[in-house]
Every structure is written in structure tokens, then in C-alpha cells.
Design a protein around this motif. Structure first.
Motif, mmCIF file in Angstrom:
data_model
loop_
_atom_site.group_PDB
_atom_site.id
_atom_site.type_symbol
_atom_site.label_atom_id
_atom_site.label_comp_id
_atom_site.label_asym_id
_atom_site.label_seq_id
_atom_site.Cartn_x
_atom_site.Cartn_y
_atom_site.Cartn_z
ATOM 1 N N HIS A 154 1.055 -1.242 -0.078
ATOM 2 C CA HIS A 154 -0.019 -0.041 0.034
ATOM 3 C C HIS A 154 0.880 1.142 0.126
ATOM 4 O O HIS A 154 1.746 1.321 1.055
ATOM 5 C CB HIS A 154 -0.986 0.063 0.919
ATOM 6 C CG HIS A 154 -1.667 -1.251 1.256
ATOM 7 N ND1 HIS A 154 -2.887 -1.286 1.169
ATOM 8 C CD2 HIS A 154 -1.425 -2.636 1.738
ATOM 9 C CE1 HIS A 154 -3.465 -2.389 1.192
ATOM 10 N NE2 HIS A 154 -2.639 -3.283 1.572
ATOM 11 N N LEU A 180 -5.543 -5.591 12.951
ATOM 12 C CA LEU A 180 -5.559 -4.625 11.658
ATOM 13 C C LEU A 180 -6.325 -3.618 12.130
ATOM 14 O O LEU A 180 -5.647 -2.385 11.569
ATOM 15 C CB LEU A 180 -6.400 -5.468 10.718
ATOM 16 C CG LEU A 180 -6.586 -4.879 9.499
ATOM 17 C CD1 LEU A 180 -5.575 -4.449 8.549
ATOM 18 C CD2 LEU A 180 -7.522 -5.740 8.558
ATOM 19 N N PHE A 231 -3.936 -0.982 13.624
ATOM 20 C CA PHE A 231 -2.853 -0.436 12.660
ATOM 21 C C PHE A 231 -3.635 0.691 11.794
ATOM 22 O O PHE A 231 -2.887 1.579 11.490
ATOM 23 C CB PHE A 231 -2.361 -1.392 11.794
ATOM 24 C CG PHE A 231 -2.103 -1.009 10.407
ATOM 25 C CD1 PHE A 231 -1.021 -0.282 10.043
ATOM 26 C CD2 PHE A 231 -2.577 -1.405 9.259
ATOM 27 C CE1 PHE A 231 -0.735 0.117 8.857
ATOM 28 C CE2 PHE A 231 -2.323 -1.175 7.868
ATOM 29 C CZ PHE A 231 -1.436 -0.518 7.644
ATOM 30 N N LEU A 232 -4.977 0.226 11.129
ATOM 31 C CA LEU A 232 -5.351 1.138 10.097
ATOM 32 C C LEU A 232 -5.714 2.592 10.708
ATOM 33 O O LEU A 232 -5.695 3.548 10.164
ATOM 34 C CB LEU A 232 -6.953 0.417 9.851
ATOM 35 C CG LEU A 232 -6.702 -0.742 8.826
ATOM 36 C CD1 LEU A 232 -7.879 -1.285 8.630
ATOM 37 C CD2 LEU A 232 -6.225 -0.272 7.503
ATOM 38 N N TYR A 257 -2.643 4.384 10.256
ATOM 39 C CA TYR A 257 -2.467 4.366 8.856
ATOM 40 C C TYR A 257 -3.138 5.601 8.334
ATOM 41 O O TYR A 257 -2.649 6.327 7.456
ATOM 42 C CB TYR A 257 -2.901 2.991 8.137
ATOM 43 C CG TYR A 257 -3.068 2.801 6.789
ATOM 44 C CD1 TYR A 257 -1.856 2.644 5.950
ATOM 45 C CD2 TYR A 257 -4.435 2.696 6.122
ATOM 46 C CE1 TYR A 257 -2.086 2.581 4.502
ATOM 47 C CE2 TYR A 257 -4.320 2.491 4.669
ATOM 48 C CZ TYR A 257 -3.285 2.357 4.111
ATOM 49 O OH TYR A 257 -3.447 2.133 2.696
ATOM 50 N N SER A 299 -9.600 -3.394 0.183
ATOM 51 C CA SER A 299 -8.690 -3.702 1.507
ATOM 52 C C SER A 299 -9.433 -2.994 2.774
ATOM 53 O O SER A 299 -10.416 -2.739 2.593
ATOM 54 C CB SER A 299 -7.567 -2.694 1.317
ATOM 55 O OG SER A 299 -7.700 -1.507 0.976
ATOM 56 N N SER A 300 -8.761 -2.632 3.794
ATOM 57 C CA SER A 300 -9.294 -2.261 5.105
ATOM 58 C C SER A 300 -9.907 -3.515 5.822
ATOM 59 O O SER A 300 -9.505 -4.636 5.533
ATOM 60 C CB SER A 300 -10.120 -1.070 4.988
ATOM 61 O OG SER A 300 -10.523 -0.502 5.996
ATOM 62 N N HIS A 321 -8.111 -8.385 -0.708
ATOM 63 C CA HIS A 321 -7.523 -8.807 0.657
ATOM 64 C C HIS A 321 -8.643 -10.065 1.113
ATOM 65 O O HIS A 321 -9.832 -9.531 1.415
ATOM 66 C CB HIS A 321 -7.227 -7.901 1.718
ATOM 67 C CG HIS A 321 -6.214 -7.056 1.524
ATOM 68 N ND1 HIS A 321 -6.352 -6.442 0.275
ATOM 69 C CD2 HIS A 321 -5.313 -6.708 2.388
ATOM 70 C CE1 HIS A 321 -4.789 -5.547 0.514
ATOM 71 N NE2 HIS A 321 -4.458 -5.661 1.713
ATOM 72 N N GLU A 324 -6.616 -12.896 5.708
ATOM 73 C CA GLU A 324 -5.763 -12.117 6.653
ATOM 74 C C GLU A 324 -6.332 -12.412 8.078
ATOM 75 O O GLU A 324 -5.670 -13.187 8.687
ATOM 76 C CB GLU A 324 -5.621 -10.682 6.369
ATOM 77 C CG GLU A 324 -4.656 -9.945 7.161
ATOM 78 C CD GLU A 324 -4.465 -8.547 6.796
ATOM 79 O OE1 GLU A 324 -5.442 -7.989 6.269
ATOM 80 O OE2 GLU A 324 -3.712 -7.974 7.346
ATOM 81 N N HIS A 336 -2.751 -11.639 1.000
ATOM 82 C CA HIS A 336 -2.504 -12.311 2.312
ATOM 83 C C HIS A 336 -2.878 -13.722 2.136
ATOM 84 O O HIS A 336 -1.846 -14.489 1.926
ATOM 85 C CB HIS A 336 -3.206 -11.490 3.335
ATOM 86 C CG HIS A 336 -2.623 -10.205 4.008
ATOM 87 N ND1 HIS A 336 -1.394 -10.327 4.404
ATOM 88 C CD2 HIS A 336 -3.275 -9.163 4.136
ATOM 89 C CE1 HIS A 336 -1.277 -8.986 4.875
ATOM 90 N NE2 HIS A 336 -2.389 -8.201 4.574
ATOM 91 N N SER A 356 4.016 -8.472 8.039
ATOM 92 C CA SER A 356 2.794 -7.553 8.436
ATOM 93 C C SER A 356 1.892 -8.636 9.159
ATOM 94 O O SER A 356 1.102 -8.228 10.187
ATOM 95 C CB SER A 356 1.856 -7.476 7.255
ATOM 96 O OG SER A 356 0.613 -7.063 7.207
ATOM 97 N N LEU A 358 0.740 -7.672 12.858
ATOM 98 C CA LEU A 358 -0.776 -7.331 13.266
ATOM 99 C C LEU A 358 -1.285 -8.826 14.005
ATOM 100 O O LEU A 358 -2.456 -8.817 14.198
ATOM 101 C CB LEU A 358 -1.570 -7.180 11.828
ATOM 102 C CG LEU A 358 -1.150 -5.956 11.373
ATOM 103 C CD1 LEU A 358 -2.144 -5.536 10.135
ATOM 104 C CD2 LEU A 358 -0.968 -4.745 12.059
ATOM 105 N N ASP A 407 3.676 -5.182 2.229
ATOM 106 C CA ASP A 407 2.329 -4.424 2.916
ATOM 107 C C ASP A 407 2.349 -3.127 3.042
ATOM 108 O O ASP A 407 2.034 -2.365 2.345
ATOM 109 C CB ASP A 407 1.788 -5.443 3.900
ATOM 110 C CG ASP A 407 0.357 -5.388 4.088
ATOM 111 O OD1 ASP A 407 -0.360 -4.923 3.219
ATOM 112 O OD2 ASP A 407 -0.210 -5.830 5.089
ATOM 113 N N ASP A 408 2.948 -2.894 4.258
ATOM 114 C CA ASP A 408 2.970 -1.402 4.710
ATOM 115 C C ASP A 408 4.342 -1.190 5.296
ATOM 116 O O ASP A 408 4.170 -1.134 6.433
ATOM 117 C CB ASP A 408 1.920 -1.183 5.659
ATOM 118 C CG ASP A 408 0.494 -1.362 5.114
ATOM 119 O OD1 ASP A 408 -0.203 -0.554 4.326
ATOM 120 O OD2 ASP A 408 -0.202 -2.286 5.351
HETATM 121 N N1 HPA Z 1 -4.973 -5.369 5.310
HETATM 122 C C1 HPA Z 1 -6.402 -4.753 5.073
HETATM 123 N N2 HPA Z 1 -6.131 -3.238 4.670
HETATM 124 C C2 HPA Z 1 -5.014 -2.797 4.697
HETATM 125 C C3 HPA Z 1 -3.718 -3.381 5.025
HETATM 126 C C4 HPA Z 1 -3.747 -4.695 5.394
HETATM 127 O O1 HPA Z 1 -2.961 -5.296 5.869
HETATM 128 N N3 HPA Z 1 -2.952 -2.455 4.832
HETATM 129 C C5 HPA Z 1 -3.349 -1.338 4.322
HETATM 130 N N4 HPA Z 1 -4.719 -1.553 4.272
#
Ligand code: HPA
Ligand code: ZN
Length: 350
Positions: free
Chosen positions: A21, A67, A70-71, A74, A181-182, A209, A212, A233, A260, A264, A290-291
């Protein structure tokens, strides 16, 4: 660097990155610099001590619990991106770093909904990214593609509207594919059927995605309901032999992101990932970052983590990299060039 004597070989492999991403490559240093330049107020340290400094933010990144945890960071992070030059700086910094790791071809995700919701024009985002792509091709010979992601925590109708806005750029190839995603759990692929089936009808590439945090049923649904050609994933295939066999038979590529998954808390250690099982069963996969700014490593760190955990042979790495090249969404000519690079590395390493 990995503990292994194979490090030089891993570095030299012509890598294809399929799961990155671009907003997730925003390093804290650039994040704080852009926030100051663009006068964007980040959470104050009294609201969230993580925003005290670069080092406290990086330390917080090492303690993600899920997740969604983290989001949260992000989406705050990317709020500092305002001008075309911000988007260009972000993407160019990634390409430069990827080049150092031996990336030959990168297919990068981006999230227009997260920018247009803040009043940033779609054209601003695209013009910054495409400028960086051109410079990266010139400076590093890295070929690249953009994959637009629908944010699945938002209503599917909003994702559909964003996808419709992208169609002209998908028709010209400025955007190479559609992703999803997300937040995964509770937002199954079938909710986004209208956009994905339209993309299929128009001949656009599709990925999502899946598998995951959620189980293999999301991977099966991505395949059966929205007809993806890849799963991002995709670490849950071992939960269902028949779905795994379908992925093998249909040559559906899984884009794995080992660091990742550890960061996560999807797995405790890279050793728990089904790398060996996928190699033995013939599931095609690539290894990705990933990020990278959030998960403590770029693509080579992910290759090294896999090597440290699984002690793969050069032959097995050749298979992984060959499958990554063949599963890329670039021209046949580019694939042939990268296969030649791979064969050269294999020849020199024996
Ligand atoms: N999973 C889902 N959405 C995301 C991710 C992820 O690992 N990274 C950035 N958006
Ligand atoms: Zn991802």
C-alpha cells in the motif's frame, strides 16, 4: 539483513512486489515533515503520546494489536498528503527503497477514498503517483502499476462510486487493477460484487484482501463471488483442502506479507505461516511488504524473515520468484526480461 549466508542471493533476485500500500510506505520522518509543511494537526501528545516524536511513533508501531489498531494510525498518517508533490515524494521514496532491495517490478495499491474524503482531488493523487512512476522507470528501471483499492469498511455504494470514477484511467492502463482492502472481518467480498463483476466484464484485473484476519471462507467467497485473480495475504488456505486445491488448479496467486502478519498478530512467528505447505501443494505466492513503514521492513526484510524461518533452497527461491514474475500484471515482454534476469542470478549463484 538475515542471519543466512543466502543474503546476497536474496538481494540479487529480481523481485516483483504485488502487495504494497503506497500510503503504507509513509515513513514517520516524512509524515512529520509534511504535517509541518502543510499545517496539518496530528493528534497532540496528550491525546496520543505516540505522536510525541518519530521514535515514540515507531515504538507504537511495534505494538499493534490488530488490523484495525494499525489502520487507525495508517489513516491518520496519510492525512498529511495534500499536494501532487507530496504524493510524488511518497511514491518516489518507496521506489528508491524498493530498488535497493532488488525490486524489478512493483504493483502498488492506493486508497483514493481516503483522500477524496479529506477534500483532495482524485487527479491530485493520480498526477503525483504517475510522476513518481515515470521517474522511477528512468532512474531505477523499475516498472510499476497502480491498483486502486475499495475501502471495505465504507458503504459498498461509496466504493462503487469511486470505482466508476477510476474507469477511464483503468481503460487507458494508468490503473491496472481493482483491489479491496481495510477491515476484513464483517465486510465479506460479496458486498462488493457489483464493482468487481463490472471490472471483470470490462477486462480489468481484480484482487482482494482475503484470509488475513478472517478465515478461508472469505478466500472462497473472493474467488466464487467476485472472481478475483489473486488473493492478498491469503494465509488461511490450509483450513480447507478443497479451496486450496482450487487455488492450485486455477493458478490463483496469493500475495503473502510475512512481517505484516506477525506485526498485526495474525501469527506469532513467521514459522507459523504456510510457506512450506504452499510450496509443497503448488500454491503460487509472492512475498511482499504490505505497509513497510509501519511493519518494520521492506520486501528484502520479508524475504530474509522467510529464509530465517524456513531455510529454503535456491531452487525453491527460484520457484517463488518465477511464480511472482509470471503472476504479475505486466506485459509478456517485461516478464521475459525479468525471467532472463532471474536465470542470470541463478547461473551466477551456483
Ligand atoms: N489489510 C487490509 N487493509 C490494509 C492493509 C492490510 O494489511 N494495509 C493497508 N490497508
Ligand atoms: Zn495489504
Amino acid at each position: 539483513m538475515c542471519k543466512d549466508s543466502m543474503h546476497e542471493f536474496l538481494q540479487a533476485l529480481p523481485k516483483c512486489e504485488h502487495h504494497m500500500h503506497i500510503e503504507g510506505s509513509l515513513e514517520p520522518e516524512l509524515l512529520f515533515a509534511l504535517a509541518a509543511r502543510n499545517k496539518i494537526s496530528l493528534p497532540s501528545p496528550s491525546e496520543d503520546p505516540a505522536f510525541e516524536s518519530i521514535s515514540t511513533l515507531l515504538a507504537r508501531y511495534r505494538r499493534f494489536t490488530s488490523l484495525d489498531d494499525f489502520l487507525h494510525y495508517y489513516f491518520i498518517g496519510m492525512s498529511v498528503l495534500i499536494t501532487p508533490s507530496d504524493f510524488e515524494s511518497l511514491a518516489y521514496a518507496y521506489f528508491k527503497r524498493a530498488h535497493a532491495d532488488g525490486v524489478a517490478h512493483a504493483e502498488v495499491f492506493f486508497d483514493p477514498q481516503a483522500h477524496t474524503a479529506r477534500g483532495i482531488a482524485y487527479e491530485t493523487v493520480i498526477s503525483g503517483f504517475t510522476a513518481a512512476q515515470k521517474r522511477a522507470l528512468h532512474d531505477f528501471k523499475i516498472t510499476s502499476e497502480l491498483i486502486v483499492c475499495i475501502l471495505r469498511h465504507l458503504p459498498a455504494s461509496e466504493g462503487e462510486e469511486m470505482y466508476r470514477q477510476c474507469i477511464p484511467d483503468m481503460e487507458t492502463g494508468v490503473i491496472k487493477g481493482l483491489g479491496l482492502s481495510s477491515t476484513e472481518k464483517g465486510n465479506p467480498p460479496s458486498l462488493f460484487k457489483a464493482s468487481f463483476l463490472d471490472a471483470e466484464k470490462r477486462g480489468f484485473h481484480r484482487t482482494a484482501h482475503a484470509g488475513e484476519e478472517a478465515g478461508v471462507e472469505y478466500m472462497a467467497e473472493a474467488l466464487h463471488e467476485i472472481h478475483v485473480q489473486r488473493a492478498d495475504h491469503g494465509i488461511k488456505l490450509v483450513e480447507d483442502e478443497s479451496v486450496m486445491q482450487e487455488f492450485v488448479d486455477k493458478k490463483i496467486m496469493v500475495t503473502m506479507c510475512p512481517l505484516s502478519n506477525v506485526e498485526l498478530r495474525c501469527v506469532k512467528h513467521v514459522r507459523e505461516l504456510p510457506i512450506r505447505k504452499y510450496l509443497d501443494a503448488g500454491v503460487r505466492f509472492s512475498i511482499n511488504s504490505d505497509d513497510p513503514a509501519y511493519f518494520g521492513g521492506y520486501i528484502l526484510d520479508n524475504y530474509c524473515a522467510v529464509q530465517d524461518a524456513f531455510d529454503l533452497s535456491k531452487k525453491e527461491w527460484e520457484t517463488i520468484v518465477r511464480n511472482s514474475i509470471e503472476g504479475s500484471w505486466c506485459s509478456q515482454q517485461r516478464k521475459t526480461e525479468m525471467i532472463a534476469l532471474l536465470e542470470d542470478v541463478m547461473r551466477k549463484s551456483t
